[in-house]
Design an enzyme around this catalytic site. Structure first.
Site, mmCIF file in Angstrom:
data_model
loop_
_atom_site.group_PDB
_atom_site.id
_atom_site.type_symbol
_atom_site.label_atom_id
_atom_site.label_comp_id
_atom_site.label_asym_id
_atom_site.label_seq_id
_atom_site.Cartn_x
_atom_site.Cartn_y
_atom_site.Cartn_z
ATOM 1 N N HIS A 124 0.874 -1.184 0.000
ATOM 2 C CA HIS A 124 0.000 0.000 0.000
ATOM 3 C C HIS A 124 0.908 1.231 0.000
ATOM 4 O O HIS A 124 2.027 1.177 0.519
ATOM 5 C CB HIS A 124 -0.831 -0.062 1.286
ATOM 6 N N GLN B 12 -4.604 -5.545 6.754
ATOM 7 C CA GLN B 12 -5.570 -6.467 6.140
ATOM 8 C C GLN B 12 -5.523 -7.861 6.763
ATOM 9 O O GLN B 12 -6.185 -8.779 6.272
ATOM 10 C CB GLN B 12 -5.316 -6.569 4.626
ATOM 11 N N LYS C 17 -10.632 -0.824 10.311
ATOM 12 C CA LYS C 17 -10.804 -2.008 9.445
ATOM 13 C C LYS C 17 -11.224 -3.231 10.262
ATOM 14 O O LYS C 17 -11.457 -4.296 9.717
ATOM 15 C CB LYS C 17 -9.509 -2.295 8.684
ATOM 16 N N CYS D 149 -4.634 2.452 -3.722
ATOM 17 C CA CYS D 149 -3.406 2.977 -3.075
ATOM 18 C C CYS D 149 -2.246 2.019 -3.278
ATOM 19 O O CYS D 149 -1.441 1.790 -2.351
ATOM 20 C CB CYS D 149 -3.619 3.233 -1.586
#
Ligand code: PLP
Length: 428
Positions: A122, A202, A225, A387
């Site tokens: 990212h 993630q 997230k 991104c």
């Protein structure tokens, strides 16, 4: 077991409609929706126990301080850190990486020293290092990937030189869904005497993470997230590293004593928490982590894995579709046994070969056009470069559509996505 219908009741937004269609929210890689428990924790704190932390002797300030430190302990347990003093609250993954880039480069790196990142990072794990390259003349080296989006581990090993000072890679790709063999990455770096920062933005929401089993030197993630609010995140750092590094920002709370001649710094983790922290965000993060813990991270990993496999199966039948990232169910057999993290074994057992992110394109339909038309059907997916522009260059594309799943998504929603894609494709 994950009872999705039961879970969905905790997320009022999932009951809303968009352009007259029930919302199908498949943009969880960007941010997750918030359960009532998290929103109520924020309201409750402001209504009943709000006061600035650490600085007061009055009752409310002490309660607020206790809550902040209790939240830190919840985070510690969640990622299995050895000590709460190794948990630094930040604004999120981006700030955590910037903190390490700034403090580590200031202390540990000279012009010509090298940091290793990967092709699938990212921007927030690329640009902070480029700023340091401009400021200090450090060199950024990049691990290449296969066309399927898997790190080339042999090439990784070849990147090490005596000037390598840090490795900084993502645990799970936000575009490809690749689950990187981070234990192996860390072991190889440590063999060269090099510490490792893992971007867990993630991974933390989707799988059990044990920073001690991984032996990560730094590990970071974002609250928003993982069903918590925006503006709160975490940097884990091994005590030996955090002790060694200089402060990132300066101001209240990060000091020991201040005079105009000389200032000393506070103990860990406060040395890295200048100014009033987002203590309400920290409470809400702890509530969110308790929430997912109650469901069980292993259960979440298993559920999301089977949902992703289902989605891959259904989506791959769409004429003209191109899915990016590892799609082969036999991926683990291609991966060196050592490279499977112990913390991921249960996930591997439940056949999670990739994170719950699916990037795709259909024919030569522009991703923005398809994303806009899917939105008209109530289906929220992300479009663009996510991104990760250097990864897009590697794949030879401008951008993709991306569906990313959370604990409340269902097979019916995957079906809605698949029929939405087909319907939109037929319009072109
Ligand atoms: N790293 C990865 C892999 C991400 O997916 C993201 C956000 O999408 C980030 C870093 C940045 O996270 P944040 O914007 O919450 O700081």
């Amino acid at each position: 077991m994950v009872n999705v219908q039961y879970i969905r009741q905790d997320f009022p937004i999932l009951g809303t409609t968009v352009y007259g269609h029930p919302l199908v929210y498949l943009d969880n890689g960007a941010t997750t929706q918030k359960p009532r428990q998290v929103v109520e924790a924020i309201t409750n704190q402001y209504y009943t126990t709000n006061a600035n932390v650490h600085r007061g002797v009055h009752h409310l300030s002490m309660v607020a301080t206790d809550m902040l430190e209790q939240s830190r302990e919840t985070v510690r347990q969640f990622i299995h850190a050895g000590s709460a003093s190794e948990i630094v609250f930040t604004r999120g993954t981006t700030e955590s990486i910037n903190l390490v880039a700034s403090s580590f480069c200031q202390q540990e790196m000279r012009g010509g020293d090298e940091v290793i990142i990967s092709t699938m990072e990212h921007h927030s794990n690329i640009v902070p290092w480029q700023l340091q390259a401009q400021r200090k003349g450090i060199v950024v080296k990049v691990i290449p990937i296969t066309d399927d989006g898997i790190l080339l581990m042999d090439e990784y090993e070849k990147l090490f030189t005596p000037k390598t000072k840090l490795v900084s890679v993502t645990h799970v790709s936000n575009v490809l869904g690749t689950v990187n063999p981070v234990s192996n990455i860390i072991r190889i770096a440590h063999d060269h005497g090099v510490p490792v920062l893992i971007d867990g933005a993630q991974s933390v929401p989707h799988m059990p993470v044990d920073v001690q089993v991984l032996d990560a030197d730094f590990y970071c993630f974002s609250g928003h997230k993982v069903y918590a609010p925006t503006g709160i995140g975490v940097l884990y750092g091994k005590r030996e590293w955090l002790d060694r590094l200089p402060p990132y920002q300066a101001g209240g709370e990060m000091i020991g004593t201040v005079s105009f001649e000389h200032t000393t710094f506070n103990q860990l983790p406060y040395k890295f928490e200048a100014g009033t922290p987002n203590y309400v965000g920290a409470t809400a993060l702890a509530v969110a982590l308790d929430y997912v813990n109650q469901i069980g991270m292993e259960n979440i990993a298993a559920y999301e894995s089977s949902l992703t496999q289902y989605a891959l199966g259904q989506m791959s039948q769409i004429p003209g579709i191109r899915i990016f990232g590892p799609t082969s169910p036999s991926l683990t057999s291609q991966v060196d046994k050592d490279s499977i993290d112990k913390s991921q074994l249960s996930i591997v057992n439940c056949k999670l070969h990739r994170g719950s992110v699916i990037s795709f394109l259909v024919g030569n339909i522009h991703h923005l056009d398809m994303g806009t038309l899917l939105d008209r059907l109530g289906i929220a997916v992300r479009t663009g470069h996510h991104c990760a522009e250097p990864l897009m260059h590697r794949l030879g594309i401008e951008g993709t559509l991306r569906a990313s799943f959370g604990i409340y998504n269902t097979r019916e929603e995957v079906d809605a996505l698949v029929s939405g894609i087909k319907r939109v494709a037929n319009m072109f």
